[in-house]
Every structure is written in structure tokens, then in C-alpha cells.
Design a protein around this motif. Structure first.
Motif, PDB file in Angstrom:
ATOM      1  N   TYR A  66       8.234  19.539  -3.958  1.00 47.98           N
ATOM      2  CA  TYR A  66       8.768  18.170  -3.989  1.00 47.98           C
ATOM      3  C   TYR A  66       7.640  17.155  -4.145  1.00 47.98           C
ATOM      4  CZ  TYR A  66      13.209  20.163  -2.604  1.00 47.98           C
ATOM      5  OH  TYR A  66      14.372  20.906  -2.585  1.00 47.98           O
ATOM      6  N   LEU A  67       7.857  16.193  -5.018  1.00 50.43           N
ATOM      7  CA  LEU A  67       6.927  15.093  -5.212  1.00 50.43           C
ATOM      8  C   LEU A  67       7.287  14.012  -4.197  1.00 50.43           C
ATOM      9  CD1 LEU A  67       4.753  13.497  -6.748  1.00 50.43           C
ATOM     10  CD2 LEU A  67       6.509  12.887  -8.438  1.00 50.43           C
ATOM     11  N   ILE A  68       6.335  13.621  -3.370  1.00 52.88           N
ATOM     12  CA  ILE A  68       6.607  12.691  -2.277  1.00 52.88           C
ATOM     13  C   ILE A  68       5.947  11.339  -2.529  1.00 52.88           C
ATOM     14  CG2 ILE A  68       6.564  12.376   0.224  1.00 52.88           C
ATOM     15  CD1 ILE A  68       7.988  14.958  -0.744  1.00 52.88           C
ATOM     16  N   TYR A  69       6.714  10.287  -2.348  1.00 49.28           N
ATOM     17  CA  TYR A  69       6.203   8.922  -2.395  1.00 49.28           C
ATOM     18  C   TYR A  69       6.507   8.248  -1.059  1.00 49.28           C
ATOM     19  CZ  TYR A  69       5.743   8.862  -7.555  1.00 49.28           C
ATOM     20  OH  TYR A  69       5.372   9.097  -8.858  1.00 49.28           O
ATOM     21  N   GLY A  70       5.600   7.385  -0.637  1.00 47.52           N
ATOM     22  CA  GLY A  70       5.850   6.604   0.567  1.00 47.52           C
ATOM     23  C   GLY A  70       4.916   5.416   0.617  1.00 47.52           C
ATOM     24  N   ASN A  71       5.357   4.362   1.280  1.00 46.40           N
ATOM     25  CA  ASN A  71       4.519   3.165   1.378  1.00 46.40           C
ATOM     26  C   ASN A  71       4.515   2.635   2.801  1.00 46.40           C
ATOM     27  OD1 ASN A  71       7.392   2.119   0.382  1.00 46.40           O
ATOM     28  ND2 ASN A  71       6.423   0.427   1.491  1.00 46.40           N
ATOM     29  N   ASP A  72       3.476   1.880   3.113  1.00 53.96           N
ATOM     30  CA  ASP A  72       3.470   1.099   4.343  1.00 53.96           C
ATOM     31  C   ASP A  72       4.418  -0.073   4.126  1.00 53.96           C
ATOM     32  OD1 ASP A  72       1.492   2.624   5.664  1.00 53.96           O
ATOM     33  OD2 ASP A  72      -0.125   1.477   4.712  1.00 53.96           O
ATOM     34  N   HIS A  73       5.418  -0.194   4.975  1.00 57.54           N
ATOM     35  CA  HIS A  73       6.307  -1.349   4.867  1.00 57.54           C
ATOM     36  C   HIS A  73       5.510  -2.640   5.073  1.00 57.54           C
ATOM     37  CE1 HIS A  73      10.049   0.758   4.412  1.00 57.54           C
ATOM     38  NE2 HIS A  73       9.931   1.393   5.559  1.00 57.54           N
ATOM     39  N   LEU A  74       6.027  -3.719   4.566  1.00 57.14           N
ATOM     40  CA  LEU A  74       5.416  -5.029   4.781  1.00 57.14           C
ATOM     41  C   LEU A  74       5.147  -5.246   6.273  1.00 57.14           C
ATOM     42  CD1 LEU A  74       7.614  -7.104   2.332  1.00 57.14           C
ATOM     43  CD2 LEU A  74       5.111  -7.003   2.257  1.00 57.14           C
ATOM     44  N   GLY A  75       3.954  -5.742   6.581  1.00 59.40           N
ATOM     45  CA  GLY A  75       3.597  -5.993   7.968  1.00 59.40           C
ATOM     46  C   GLY A  75       3.146  -4.770   8.729  1.00 59.40           C
ATOM     47  N   HIS A  76       3.050  -3.632   8.038  1.00 58.00           N
ATOM     48  CA  HIS A  76       2.669  -2.372   8.661  1.00 58.00           C
ATOM     49  C   HIS A  76       1.474  -1.759   7.915  1.00 58.00           C
ATOM     50  CE1 HIS A  76       6.841  -2.937   9.941  1.00 58.00           C
ATOM     51  NE2 HIS A  76       6.614  -2.080  10.926  1.00 58.00           N
ATOM     52  N   GLY A  77       0.697  -0.952   8.644  1.00 56.92           N
ATOM     53  CA  GLY A  77      -0.393  -0.227   8.000  1.00 56.92           C
ATOM     54  C   GLY A  77      -1.316  -1.146   7.221  1.00 56.92           C
ATOM     55  N   LYS A  78      -1.436  -0.881   5.916  1.00 60.74           N
ATOM     56  CA  LYS A  78      -2.313  -1.667   5.053  1.00 60.74           C
ATOM     57  C   LYS A  78      -1.528  -2.610   4.130  1.00 60.74           C
ATOM     58  CE  LYS A  78      -5.986   1.811   5.065  1.00 60.74           C
ATOM     59  NZ  LYS A  78      -6.834   2.725   4.253  1.00 60.74           N
ATOM     60  N   SER A  79      -0.231  -2.784   4.413  1.00 64.14           N
ATOM     61  CA  SER A  79       0.581  -3.721   3.620  1.00 64.14           C
ATOM     62  C   SER A  79       0.728  -5.043   4.368  1.00 64.14           C
ATOM     63  CB  SER A  79       1.958  -3.118   3.324  1.00 64.14           C
ATOM     64  OG  SER A  79       1.865  -1.999   2.483  1.00 64.14           O
ATOM     65  N   LEU A  80      -0.394  -5.690   4.636  1.00 65.55           N
ATOM     66  CA  LEU A  80      -0.387  -6.950   5.377  1.00 65.55           C
ATOM     67  C   LEU A  80      -0.583  -8.131   4.431  1.00 65.55           C
ATOM     68  CD1 LEU A  80      -2.619  -6.054   8.482  1.00 65.55           C
ATOM     69  CD2 LEU A  80      -0.152  -5.758   8.180  1.00 65.55           C
ATOM     70  N   ASN A  98       0.850  -1.195   0.000  1.00 69.64           N
ATOM     71  CA  ASN A  98       0.000   0.000   0.000  1.00 69.64           C
ATOM     72  C   ASN A  98       0.887   1.247   0.000  1.00 69.64           C
ATOM     73  OD1 ASN A  98      -2.664   1.347   0.354  1.00 69.64           O
ATOM     74  ND2 ASN A  98      -1.741   2.019   2.280  1.00 69.64           N
ATOM     75  N   ALA A  99       0.602   2.180  -0.918  1.00 67.35           N
ATOM     76  CA  ALA A  99       1.473   3.349  -1.060  1.00 67.35           C
ATOM     77  C   ALA A  99       0.666   4.609  -1.366  1.00 67.35           C
ATOM     78  CB  ALA A  99       2.495   3.100  -2.167  1.00 67.35           C
ATOM     79  N   TYR A 100       1.343   5.749  -1.208  1.00 70.03           N
ATOM     80  CA  TYR A 100       0.732   7.052  -1.471  1.00 70.03           C
ATOM     81  C   TYR A 100       1.746   7.950  -2.159  1.00 70.03           C
ATOM     82  CZ  TYR A 100      -2.562   5.515   2.152  1.00 70.03           C
ATOM     83  OH  TYR A 100      -3.476   4.805   2.895  1.00 70.03           O
ATOM     84  N   LYS A 101       1.220   8.974  -2.846  1.00 66.25           N
ATOM     85  CA  LYS A 101       2.088  10.036  -3.328  1.00 66.25           C
ATOM     86  C   LYS A 101       1.400  11.380  -3.128  1.00 66.25           C
ATOM     87  CE  LYS A 101       0.975   9.606  -8.306  1.00 66.25           C
ATOM     88  NZ  LYS A 101       1.582   9.417  -9.648  1.00 66.25           N
ATOM     89  N   TRP A 102       2.214  12.372  -2.846  1.00 69.29           N
ATOM     90  CA  TRP A 102       1.758  13.740  -2.632  1.00 69.29           C
ATOM     91  C   TRP A 102       2.339  14.581  -3.766  1.00 69.29           C
ATOM     92  CZ3 TRP A 102       2.928  10.246   1.052  1.00 69.29           C
ATOM     93  CH2 TRP A 102       2.080  10.120   2.158  1.00 69.29           C
ATOM     94  N   VAL A 103       1.465  15.105  -4.626  1.00 67.33           N
ATOM     95  CA  VAL A 103       1.906  15.770  -5.856  1.00 67.33           C
ATOM     96  C   VAL A 103       1.822  17.289  -5.701  1.00 67.33           C
ATOM     97  CG1 VAL A 103       1.539  15.966  -8.343  1.00 67.33           C
ATOM     98  CG2 VAL A 103       1.023  13.795  -7.164  1.00 67.33           C
ATOM     99  N   PRO A 104       2.910  17.994  -5.934  1.00 66.33           N
ATOM    100  CA  PRO A 104       2.866  19.464  -5.853  1.00 66.33           C
ATOM    101  C   PRO A 104       2.041  20.050  -6.992  1.00 66.33           C
ATOM    102  CG  PRO A 104       5.013  18.726  -6.631  1.00 66.33           C
ATOM    103  CD  PRO A 104       4.262  17.498  -6.243  1.00 66.33           C
TER     104      PRO A 104
END
Length: 305
Positions: free
Chosen positions: A54-68, A15-21
Motif C-alpha cells: 500500500y502506498l501511504i500518504y499523510g500530513n501534519d494537520h494545520l497547527g500540528h507538527g510542522k504545519s504551523l 507538511n506531508a510524507y509518503k511511504w512508497v512500497p
């Protein structure tokens, strides 16, 4: 903020997100979050940098958040090598970013567990990113690391990788609050800002008891970071900025980042610096002086974008 998903080379869904300027993009920042939290805890930080171009990307690491993994609880990463599976997941996201933005620099911001993953990342993937920020990190293995590896290995042999152990958790974090007086909660070591500590405690995706396999794989991974041959593989041209609070137990109260800075300088890395924030605890992005911290990060990025 845009939500998306991607798959690792092992087929795990992330599961990942990006924040676009809204305007021109200066560069990209990929965020690697810490243990027992999730990427949306960085929403304010990501929005701030996005507003600065800045264009930001980030994800829930495996086993965290919604990356189960299907059917698994928080903290269960994989069946064999969870630490490196998380490193590979970070590399997959970098590849996605690079495919979409071939001509922009990619900087990685990493915190706590995420910073140890990032330390391993730059040893394995030499030319994937253009700069690294390490927050709440350390440059020397914890004293109890080998004991933790042996104990967790023993528990897994008897009860399996999904077993949970308060003893292992106490070995890892039990001393983190010892220098704080008066103690209000078990998580006071995170920040002097009581509201931020309470938000962490109230978040169902934070502060959970993780299975023994998580700690075992983390310990093994943290030990691997200090292999001299792998350290030598880090690009000498990679800019690195290290910071933590002087009261951060993860960074051994400032000693750890000095040690890490010295390691990178010994390796011949040309652009490496560190900053220690007096009185700060583990989560400097959630500290009472967080604006100072974020502006320092922005200034470092602006000088290297």
C-alpha cells in the motif's frame, strides 16, 4: 519515506510524507491523525502497510507538527474556521494523490480528531475516496459540547483567538482518566502500554495546551457533523470500518461507535461494520494488542482494494 509540502486553497503550507512500497501498489491509504500529535507517530503503521503493497500518504494537520502558520504556536489553526480548514487540507491532499494515481483506490484512515474531520469530509466530498476507517471516534456529540462552544466564544471575545485556557482543556479532557486505576500519568487513557504513553509525553509536538480557538472551531465542527441533510449526502456505496477500545473515553466506552454504526446503517450505507477491542484505550495502534488491530485493518483493506 519521502517528505514534501503542499499549499491549501487559502495558501497555507502543509507538511506531508509518503511511504512508497518497493513492488506493485495495491491501493492508497491517506492518514488523518488526531489532535495534539503529528503524522510521524504513524510511521510504524505506515511502514507495515507499505510493506504489504500500500502506498501511504499523510500530513501534519494545520497547527500540528510542522504545519504551523508563520509566527504561530502549536494548536493555532487559522483566523476563522479551523475545523473546515483542516477538512479542506485533507481534500487538497486527496486531489494531489488522485492526480498522481488516477487508477488506484484511495482509502482514508482517520483517528480521533482526524476521524471527526473525516466524518465531515465524506459529507462534503461525496466521491473523493473509496473507503473510510474511523479509529477512536464517536457517533454522538459530547454532552458538554454546547457549553464548550459558549464558554470558548466568550473567552475569545474578551481575550482573542490565541488565548489559552486550562478550564476549556479540563472541560474537554478532564474526565478521560477517571475510570483508570491506578493512575500513573495524565495521559494513561491513551494506552495500556506505558512505554507508548511515555513516548507521547516526551514528544514536544504532543500533549500541549492549545488555544481556545482550536477548541471552539473543533466544537462547532463536531456539531456540524450531525446535520441530517449533510449526513444524507454520504455515498451509500462507501465502505466504512469503525473501531475503538472498550475503555476509550472518546468513544464513550464503546457506546459511541455502536451509535455511529447505527447512524450509517440507517442512512442506507451498504458496507459498514465496527469492532470493539475489549480493554483497549484510545490509541489502538499503540495498544498492547496493536498487531491484532493492524492485521484487522489490513484484512479489511485486502477485501476491498
Amino acid at each position: 519515506m519521502q517528505n514534501f509540502k503542499f499549499k491549501t486553497k487559502k495558501g497555507m503550507t502543509i507538511n506531508a510524507y509518503k511511504w512508497v512500497p518497493t513492488g506493485e501498489i495495491k491501493a492508497i491509504v491517506q492518514i488523518s491523525h488526531g489532535m495534539n500529535e503529528h503524522i510521524l507517530r504513524y510511521d510504524g503503521f505506515a511502514k507495515f502497510l507499505s510493506e504489504k503493497g500500500y502506498l501511504i500518504y499523510g500530513n501534519d494537520h494545520l497547527g500540528h507538527g510542522k504545519s504551523l502558520l508563520e509566527g504561530e504556536e502549536l494548536g493555532y489553526i487559522s483566523d476563522d474556521d479551523g475545523f473546515n480548514d483542516m477538512v479542506d487540507e485533507m481534500k487538497t491532499l486527496t486531489d494531489i494523490i488522485r492526480e498522481e494515481h488516477k487508477d488506484l483506490k484511495i482509502f482514508m484512515f482517520s483517528h480521533s480528531m482526524g476521524s471527526f474531520l473525516a466524518q465531515r469530509y465524506i459529507e462534503i466530498y461525496r466521491d473523493k475516496i473509496d473507503g473510510l476507517i474511523l479509529s477512536g471516534t464517536n457517533g454522538q456529540p459530547p454532552v458538554a459540547l454546547n457549553m464548550g462552544i459558549s464558554l470558548s466564544n466568550l473567552i475569545m471575545k474578551v481575550k482573542g483567538r490565541r488565548e489559552k485556557s486550562k478550564l476549556i482543556e479540563a472541560l474537554s479532557f478532564g474526565s478521560y482518566n477517571k475510570k483508570i486505576t491506578p493512575k500513573r500519568t495524565y495521559f494513561d487513557w491513551l494506552s495500556r502500554d506505558e512505554k507508548e504513553v511515555d513516548k507521547y509525553i516526551e514528544d514536544p509536538l504532543c500533549g500541549n495546551l492549545f488555544p481556545v480557538s482550536f477548541f471552539h472551531d473543533l466544537y462547532i465542527g463536531m456539531k456540524s457533523i450531525h446535520n441530517e441533510e449533510d449526513l444524507q449526502n454520504i455515498s451509500k456505496d462507501l465502505p466504512i470500518y469503525i473501531f475503538c477500545g472498550s475503555d476509550d473515553p472518546v468513544g464513550n466506552y464503546g457506546k459511541g461507535i455502536v451509535n455511529l454504526n447505527n447512524i450509517y446503517k440507517r442512512l442506507g450505507i451498504r458496507d459498514v461494520e465496527y469492532k470493539l477491542y475489549e480493554g483497549g484505550r484510545h490509541e489502538m495502534l499503540n495498544e498492547i494488542n496493536r498487531l491484532e488491530v493492524i492485521i484487522d485493518i489490513l484484512n479489511w483493506l485486502e477485501a476491498r482494494k
